[in-house]
Scaffold this motif. Structure first.
Motif, mmCIF file in Angstrom:
data_model
loop_
_atom_site.group_PDB
_atom_site.id
_atom_site.type_symbol
_atom_site.label_atom_id
_atom_site.label_comp_id
_atom_site.label_asym_id
_atom_site.label_seq_id
_atom_site.Cartn_x
_atom_site.Cartn_y
_atom_site.Cartn_z
ATOM 1 N N GLU A 42 0.805 -1.214 0.000
ATOM 2 C CA GLU A 42 0.000 0.000 0.000
ATOM 3 C C GLU A 42 0.841 1.267 0.000
ATOM 4 O O GLU A 42 0.316 2.371 -0.257
ATOM 5 N N ALA A 43 2.156 1.141 0.337
ATOM 6 C CA ALA A 43 3.000 2.337 0.401
ATOM 7 C C ALA A 43 3.216 2.917 -0.987
ATOM 8 O O ALA A 43 3.373 2.187 -1.976
ATOM 9 N N THR A 44 3.250 4.243 -1.041
ATOM 10 C CA THR A 44 3.417 4.936 -2.329
ATOM 11 C C THR A 44 4.811 5.528 -2.487
ATOM 12 O O THR A 44 5.342 5.583 -3.603
ATOM 13 N N SER A 45 5.433 5.936 -1.396
ATOM 14 C CA SER A 45 6.744 6.571 -1.498
ATOM 15 C C SER A 45 7.843 5.547 -1.336
ATOM 16 O O SER A 45 7.730 4.588 -0.561
ATOM 17 N N PRO A 46 8.949 5.687 -2.059
ATOM 18 C CA PRO A 46 10.083 4.759 -1.912
ATOM 19 C C PRO A 46 10.675 4.764 -0.513
ATOM 20 O O PRO A 46 11.130 3.717 -0.018
#
Length: 432
Positions: free
Chosen positions: A235-239
């Motif tokens: 679900e994470a969007t940022s690296p």
């Protein structure tokens, strides 16, 4: 087995001597009949004495008549028909005559005093060599020996049957079953070996159950964390967020790996114990080197180490690697709770030597001193130092206790009277 063989030998010898003595008393109590040889000797003397009133021509008829009347094998023989050495020839005139033996029978010979050219020969009937009760006495000997041997064997058979029944019950799952000891047992070593085997099997099964229970319980948390991390990564969007979650998941995997390795190491202790080698060491020298090896650990936890040792030199048969491992577990545990001081003491106590590890921490409650050495027991560690970042699974002190058992020693946990913290006392065998 020595008691068994010595008891069997002693019982057999005593039985034979006792029964032989009783049988001899029975035989001796019977009135002894007169010996056939003695009666025949007197009879021959009487027959020879009759020749004094007889002429030489009357001798054959007279002795034929006496032999027929008395049922004797009585013969007259000329003196020159019997060739004897001088020392035997002198006995021909002695009372009872001279006893001679041929292939057919035994007989007595005596020279007639009034007719020295003639000898009177009396054949001896065969003597009865066998006692009239010999058969029954022989049977009584064997029967008595068998009865006494059975009386001796009965306690052995009883103990073996009991051991067999206990082994069957143990095999069916009654792990508490033990063979009761007896002063009169012929097989104490066998019974001790059975109890020791049963105790080891029970301990191994108990530890395996604890291992499985603790492993399944402790694995739930890191597995749940991994599952949560995987969902969060998806679900994470940022690296940056994904990298942070991956690092946390890596820590959970490391924790699981450390846990599994610790459990496998504990499970393999019994196999390790069979391959240990021990050697004689000067404990003052060995402890001095050990104290040098843990100086970096003391600096890391900002602790002051005191090493106290007595004179003269103390020696013990140890395995240096595993004894160091036992001390490392105890010292590592002490570093988590010590306030600022750690003390290692070496002293002699009776025929043993004593290594004590003490700290100035909060100590261990009296009700926990018996359980802290058990596997998978984890006491409240809220007071442990901030430097402690390693996971703990309640196995370190249990491994130390097992290692000291390999050295035929024990660990006693109590409170140090001076530092007021926990004290672990390691008792080891001393040697010269």
């Amino acid at each position: 087995m020595t008691r068994l063989f010595s008891g069997l030998l002693l019982t057999s010898l005593l039985s034979l001597f006792l029964l032989g003595y009783l049988i001899d008393r029975i035989i001796d109590s019977d009135p002894a009949p007169a010996s056939v040889g003695t009666v025949s000797a007197h009879l021959l003397d009487y027959m020879v004495s009759q020749s004094q009133s007889l002429t030489e021509t009357q001798l054959p008829a007279h002795y034929r008549q006496q032999a027929a009347a008395l049922g004797l094998n009585l013969q007259l023989e000329p003196y020159h028909a019997l060739a004897l050495p001088a020392e035997l020839a002198q006995q021909l005139t002695a009372p009872g005559g001279l006893a001679l033996a041929s292939d057919e029978q035994d007989y007595l010979v005596k020279q007639l005093p009034t007719h020295p050219q003639w000898l009177l020969k009396l054949a001896l009937p065969p003597e009865q060599q066998q006692h009239p009760l010999s058969l029954w006495l022989t049977l009584a000997l064997y029967a008595g020996f068998a009865v006494l041997l059975l009386l001796w064997l009965w306690p052995l058979v009883k103990r073996l049957n009991l051991l067999t029944r206990l082994a069957e019950r143990f095999g069916k799952g009654e792990l508490h079953i033990r063979q009761p000891y007896s002063r009169f047992s012929y097989i104490p070593r066998l019974e001790h070996s059975f109890n020791q085997m049963a105790e080891q099997i029970s301990q191994l099964l108990h530890e395996n159950r604890l291992l499985a229970k603790s492993l399944s319980h402790d694995l739930r948390t890191p597995i749940a964390c991994l599952r949560f991390g995987l969902e969060a990564v998806q679900e994470a969007t940022s690296p940056e967020k994904k990298q942070q979650l991956l690092l946390r998941m890596e820590q959970d995997v490391d924790r699981m790996e450390t846990m599994v390795n610790s459990f496998l190491e504990f499970a393999s202790l019994s196999r390790t114990a069979r391959n240990l080698e021990f050697s004689r060491h000067t404990m003052q020298h060995w402890l001095t080197e050990y104290a040098h090896s843990i100086e970096p650990l003391m600096l890391q936890h900002q602790l002051r180490l005191s090493l106290l040792m007595t004179e003269p030199a103390l020696y013990s048969q140890i395995n240096p690697h595993w004894l160091e491992r036992a001390l490392n577990n105890i010292v590592g545990n002490a570093c988590r709770f010590a306030g600022g001081q750690l003390q290692i003491t070496l002293s002699a106590k009776a025929s043993q030597l004593l290594i004590s590890i003490s700290d100035d921490g909060p100590g261990i409650a009296a009700e926990d001193t018996q359980n802290v050495l058990l596997p998978f027991v984890k006491l409240d560690n809220t007071q442990s130092t901030a430097q402690d970042s390693q996971p703990h699974f309640g196995l370190g002190l249990a491994i130390s206790a097992e290692i000291i058992k390999w050295h035929k020693g024990k660990i006693v946990v109590d409170q140090d009277p001076i530092l007021a913290g926990a004290r672990f006392s390691l008792y080891l065998n001393s040697c010269s």
